[in-house]
Write a protein that holds these residues in place. Structure first.
Motif, short mmCIF file in Angstrom:
data_model
loop_
_atom_site.label_atom_id
_atom_site.label_comp_id
_atom_site.label_asym_id
_atom_site.label_seq_id
_atom_site.Cartn_x
_atom_site.Cartn_y
_atom_site.Cartn_z
N TRP A 2 0.71 -1.13 -0.18
CA TRP A 2 -0.14 0.02 0.09
C TRP A 2 0.99 1.14 -0.10
CZ3 TRP A 2 -5.25 0.07 -0.47
CH2 TRP A 2 -5.81 -1.38 -0.23
N GLY A 3 0.29 2.16 -0.74
CA GLY A 3 1.10 3.54 -0.49
C GLY A 3 -0.07 4.42 -0.20
N GLN A 4 0.40 5.53 0.58
CA GLN A 4 -0.44 6.66 1.30
C GLN A 4 -0.42 7.67 0.00
OE1 GLN A 4 0.61 8.04 5.45
NE2 GLN A 4 0.81 10.03 4.03
N GLY A 5 -1.72 7.83 -0.13
CA GLY A 5 -1.73 9.00 -1.22
C GLY A 5 -2.54 10.17 -0.46
N TYR A 6 -1.83 10.90 0.33
CA TYR A 6 -2.13 12.22 1.05
C TYR A 6 -1.34 13.45 0.53
CZ TYR A 6 -3.84 9.48 4.99
OH TYR A 6 -4.52 8.34 5.61
N SER A 31 0.01 20.82 -1.43
CA SER A 31 -0.48 20.57 -0.23
C SER A 31 0.17 19.54 0.59
CB SER A 31 -1.77 19.84 -0.46
OG SER A 31 -2.79 20.72 -1.19
N GLY A 32 1.10 20.30 1.55
CA GLY A 32 2.03 19.55 2.21
C GLY A 32 1.53 19.58 3.88
N ILE A 86 -5.96 19.68 -0.28
CA ILE A 86 -5.69 18.93 -1.46
C ILE A 86 -6.79 19.16 -2.63
CG2 ILE A 86 -4.70 16.95 -0.48
CD1 ILE A 86 -7.47 15.71 -0.38
N ARG A 87 -6.14 18.86 -3.90
CA ARG A 87 -6.90 19.33 -5.30
C ARG A 87 -7.50 17.97 -5.92
NH1 ARG A 87 -4.22 24.67 -7.68
NH2 ARG A 87 -2.83 22.92 -8.14
N CYS A 88 -6.81 16.95 -5.80
CA CYS A 88 -6.80 15.86 -6.59
C CYS A 88 -8.27 15.41 -6.45
CB CYS A 88 -6.10 14.74 -5.89
SG CYS A 88 -6.43 12.89 -6.98
N ALA A 130 -6.16 6.98 -0.49
CA ALA A 130 -5.84 8.08 -0.85
C ALA A 130 -7.25 9.32 -0.29
CB ALA A 130 -5.88 8.40 -2.34
N LEU A 131 -6.73 10.55 0.01
CA LEU A 131 -7.61 11.48 0.28
C LEU A 131 -7.97 12.30 -1.03
CD1 LEU A 131 -6.09 12.96 3.54
CD2 LEU A 131 -8.23 11.18 3.38
N VAL A 132 -9.08 12.36 -1.54
CA VAL A 132 -9.38 12.98 -2.55
C VAL A 132 -10.67 14.08 -2.24
CG1 VAL A 132 -8.47 11.08 -4.24
CG2 VAL A 132 -10.78 11.06 -3.42
N ARG A 133 -10.58 15.02 -3.18
CA ARG A 133 -11.76 16.03 -3.02
C ARG A 133 -13.20 15.37 -3.95
NH1 ARG A 133 -12.14 19.84 -0.40
NH2 ARG A 133 -9.77 20.21 0.01
N THR A 134 -14.16 15.33 -3.13
CA THR A 134 -15.26 14.51 -3.90
C THR A 134 -16.48 15.54 -3.63
OG1 THR A 134 -15.82 13.41 -1.56
CG2 THR A 134 -14.65 12.13 -3.42
N GLU A 135 -16.34 16.53 -2.84
CA GLU A 135 -17.30 17.42 -2.47
C GLU A 135 -16.68 19.02 -2.86
OE1 GLU A 135 -20.05 15.17 -1.70
OE2 GLU A 135 -18.66 13.86 -1.63
N PRO A 136 -16.84 19.40 -4.18
CA PRO A 136 -16.13 20.62 -4.27
C PRO A 136 -16.71 21.70 -3.84
CG PRO A 136 -17.08 19.59 -6.32
CD PRO A 136 -17.18 18.69 -5.21
N GLN A 137 -17.98 21.48 -3.49
CA GLN A 137 -19.05 22.69 -2.94
C GLN A 137 -18.76 22.87 -1.35
OE1 GLN A 137 -20.09 24.56 -5.39
NE2 GLN A 137 -19.55 22.80 -6.59
#
Lengths: 398, 355
Positions: free
Chosen positions: A122-126, A131-132, A138-140, A169-176
């Motif tokens: 597993w890789g960590q996708g943060y 975004s450090g 984060i914008r992904c 991974a942490l990803v943006r799913t709710e842009p509003q």
């Protein structure tokens, strides 16, 4: 105060020594034979409750009650016998505890057994390039299209990037939604079109980390841990299990012991460096910190065993290791003298001289960044440890 | 396995903290530092009434029979409250008498345990036992020792004799006390001159008991330093939350936060180091001597560093006499130098490691 583990633990240590003498005999096995031997050894050790202690039996764990002292005795006994423990890496240390706490039964069934077997890495996708420390920016992004998420964006600083098969991974799913509330925690299979991985050459010259580019990468709609928009909280889940570990103190102590050894090997002003008053002072000054760190790890261990909170010192261990590692690096640089102008051969190759300390000297800088920079560590100590107010500009919705 | 404080240890600390705060409140401390006396009877009596003097003395001598770990935790709280007078020295004298085989000297134990007989230490030389220089001949001690805290009030002196022995001298006409101008106003020091003063030998030169007491003194001095450093940190954090500039508490600014976090990083991990150094002596662990040397050098340095940072963090008010931070700054000067500087003990630690 009592640093002895007690009669029950010592009896358990004897039991472990017997088990290891009987079952850990790798002999001269190599390659796939060794791999198979290790797998069956782990299975045997798990069946006796020594490994995968916090994993339920239905996923192949041994489902033992939390026992910090027992876990430490196991680490010590296995360490002494040089026997393998659980599969290491982000999968076991981060993903599995998160799944156990927040994942659906389907995700647990799907991912825990192959992770324990080492088949999934597993890789960590943060982190992202923009975004450090401000990770929640984060914008992904991922958009739900029918029964799939479609993911586009970039992740960075993934360790073992050449070997990882999957990513959490942490990803943006709710842009509003607001910054933190727009993030979800997704699982991504990296073996698919649209995934590009690229090594990052770091200051040591090696490539220990990778960046990942996602171009219309997909993942099933239900490969989400927690609900939509809960990713930030999910990523902060820390499961209560046998975390307290004296081993990290031994690592710093081991580094210090090597520094003392180095001071005995090199000369300074025509005599062994270890006989030089300035070097003796510097070594003993560092040892004060090394000992404070080790004793604090005893304290944290004892608190964990008693099921009490770690308190202020628990927030400091990473920074202590970083700062002391920095001091060790600076003294090592003084001790190796002119050899600091040489490039060390890669670890594991023959003929490495004292210039091999450059690995530690440069690596100590990596420590001050990875897992929360030194500046962020100080913020955490000040805000969570000392109760100081957050800076206004940082926003308070975390 | 247990390496954190018990309810009982915390309760002892709470009792001492409360009693000291009542007996030596900030206002009283402010007048004390301008008073030339080297002793504060009300706070001394209040602490002794709690059983401080006998905490680590055997039960048959009127003590509680606790170990050096407990004593170190007690001293930590007293360092935090800037307890006045020769407390560490008094407790060490009690330990020395209790551990010696001189049965006549044991008659002093009840008075030491109760605190009615005040004792201090006069070791001299460059602090290390091999440099002690008072002569002990025909049961009489002669010579001078500088930097003796609380000497005017003391009725008993634990003196270091030539070659590294320890003897007990009662105050009297053969003992002259000349106060020295003292930076630490809460623990003023004197030059004490002994002129054929009758003495009871507790430990002959070279007796292993001397090393143990020396190490115990290092640990207790480190405990005082840790408590003082904690106090400076606490005062700085409280001030950062309450002081406003630019319309907000200064504790909101990252620069100050980082200063305070760095101070906390000096104080909190050192606590377990102190416990370990005391525990190592209680259990006679093989590294007990090195742990004491490293604890004294490390923690005394931390105290100096944290008092400096505390004054910087406060700004102008920290530099004022009135505010009182300088009381702990001055105690840090004492704790760093007393019993030998950090560099002295680091060199000892190097030597003991065989470097």
């Amino acid at each position: 105060m009592d640093l002895n583990y007690g009669a029950e633990a010592e009896a358990f240590r004897v039991e472990l020594a017997d088990f290891l003498a009987g079952h850990w005999q790798p002999g001269d096995r190599r390659g796939s034979a060794l791999k198979a031997y290790i797998a069956s050894f782990r299975q045997e050790a798990t069946s006796r409750g020594y490994l995968y202690r916090n994993i339920p039996k239905r996923y192949g764990g041994s489902e033992q009650p939390i026992d910090t002292v027992r876990a430490q005795v196991i680490r010590e006994a296995f360490g002494r016998a040089r026997a393998p423990m659980e599969v290491s890496g982000n999968g076991m240390s981060m993903l599995v505890p998160t799944l156990l706490d927040r994942g659906s039964d389907a995700l647990k069934d799907l991912f825990i057994p192959p992770t324990m077997a080492g088949d999934y890495v597993w890789g960590q996708g943060y982190s992202e390039p923009g975004s450090g420390s401000d990770l929640a920016s984060i914008r992904c992004r991922a958009e739900l299209a029918g029964d799939k998420w479609v993911i586009n964006g970039q992740k960075i600083w993934t360790s073992q990037g050449d070997r990882v098969t999957h990513m959490f991974a942490l990803v943006r799913t709710e842009p509003q939604a607001s910054k933190h509330a727009g993030i979800s925690y997704l699982i991504i299979d990296l073996d698919q079109p649209g995934v590009t991985r690229r090594p990052i050459r770091q200051m040591t010259g090696d490539a220990g980390f990778y960046e990942f580019f996602f171009d219309d990468v997909t993942t099933p709609a239900d490969w989400i841990v927690g609900a939509r928009g809960e990713g930030w909280q999910v990523s902060r889940t820390t499961l209560k299990h046998e975390r307290a570990n004296i081993g990290s103190a031994d690592a710093l102590g081991g580094q210090f012991a090597k520094l003392v050894e180095l001071a005995g090997q090199v000369t300074r002003f025509g005599r062994p460096a270890i006989k030089d008053p300035e070097i003796r002072q510097a070594l003993a000054r560092i040892e004060g910190w090394v000992l404070a760190h080790r004793c604090s790890s005893y304290r944290l261990f004892s608190l964990a065993a008693a099921d009490e909170p770690p308190g202020l010192v628990g927030l400091m261990m990473k920074l202590l290791v970083t700062e002391t590692g920095h001091d060790i690096a600076m003294l090592a640089q003084e001790l190796i003298g002119d050899e600091a102008m040489l490039e060390p051969a890669p670890p594991g190759t023959r003929g490495r001289g004292v210039e091999k300390w450059l690995d530690q000297i440069m690596g100590s800088l990596g420590n001050s960044i990875a897992g929360g920079t030194t500046n962020i560590q100080r913020n955490v100590i000040a805000e969570r440890g000392l109760g100081l107010p957050r800076e206004l500009a940082l926003g308070n919705d975390a | 396995m247990r390496f954190h404080q018990s309810e009982e240890q915390l309760a002892i600390q709470d009792a001492l903290r409360g009693t000291l705060a009542d007996a030596l409140p900030a206002g009283r401390l402010r007048t004390l530092v301008d008073d030339p006396a080297d002793f504060d009877r009300p706070s001394w009596d209040a602490l002794m009434a709690l059983g401080l003097g006998g905490l680590a003395l055997p039960e048959e001598a009127g003590g509680s029979g606790l170990g050096l770990v407990d004593l170190a935790m007690a001293i930590e709280v007293l360092g935090d409250g800037a307890a006045a007078g020769p407390i560490v020295q008094h407790l060490l004298t009690g330990l020395a008498v209790a551990r010696s085989r001189n049965e006549a000297a044991a008659a002093h134990l009840p008075g030491l345990a109760a605190g009615t007989t005040v004792a201090t230490m006069a070791w001299g030389g460059d602090w290390l036992p091999e440099s002690w220089a008072l002569t002990l001949e025909d049961g009489k001690v002669s010579g001078s020792v500088r930097f003796v805290p609380g000497a005017s009030a003391a009725a008993l002196f634990l003196v270091g004799t030539a070659g590294g022995g320890l003897a007990l001298v009662s105050g009297g006409s053969q003992v002259t006390v000349a106060p020295m101008p003292s930076a630490d106003r809460s623990r003023r020091v004197s030059t004490v001159t002994f002129d054929r003063a009758p003495a009871a030998e507790l430990f002959a030169p070279g007796d292993a008991g001397v090393a143990g007491l020396f190490d115990a003194a290092l640990v207790l001095t480190a405990a005082d330093a840790l408590g003082g450093a904690q106090r400076c940190l606490d005062m700085s954090v409280a001030y950062a939350k309450e002081r406003e500039q630019f319309g907000q508490p200064i504790g909101r600014f990252q620069a100050l936060k980082h200063q305070l976090a760095t101070m906390a990083l000096e104080v909190e991990p050192a606590r377990a180091l102190l416990w370990y150094a005391a525990y190592a002596q209680d259990c006679s662990l093989p590294d007990a001597r090195r742990a004491a040397a490293l604890a004294k050098s490390h923690i005394a340095d931390r105290f100096v560093s944290v008092t400096r940072a505390a004054i910087a963090a406060h700004g102008g008010i920290g530099y004022s006499w009135e505010y009182g931070l300088n009381t702990w700054f001055r105690r840090a000067l004492f704790d760093r130098a007393y019993l030998g500087s950090p560099s002295l003990h680091r060199e000892r630690a190097a030597e003991l490691a065989g470097w």
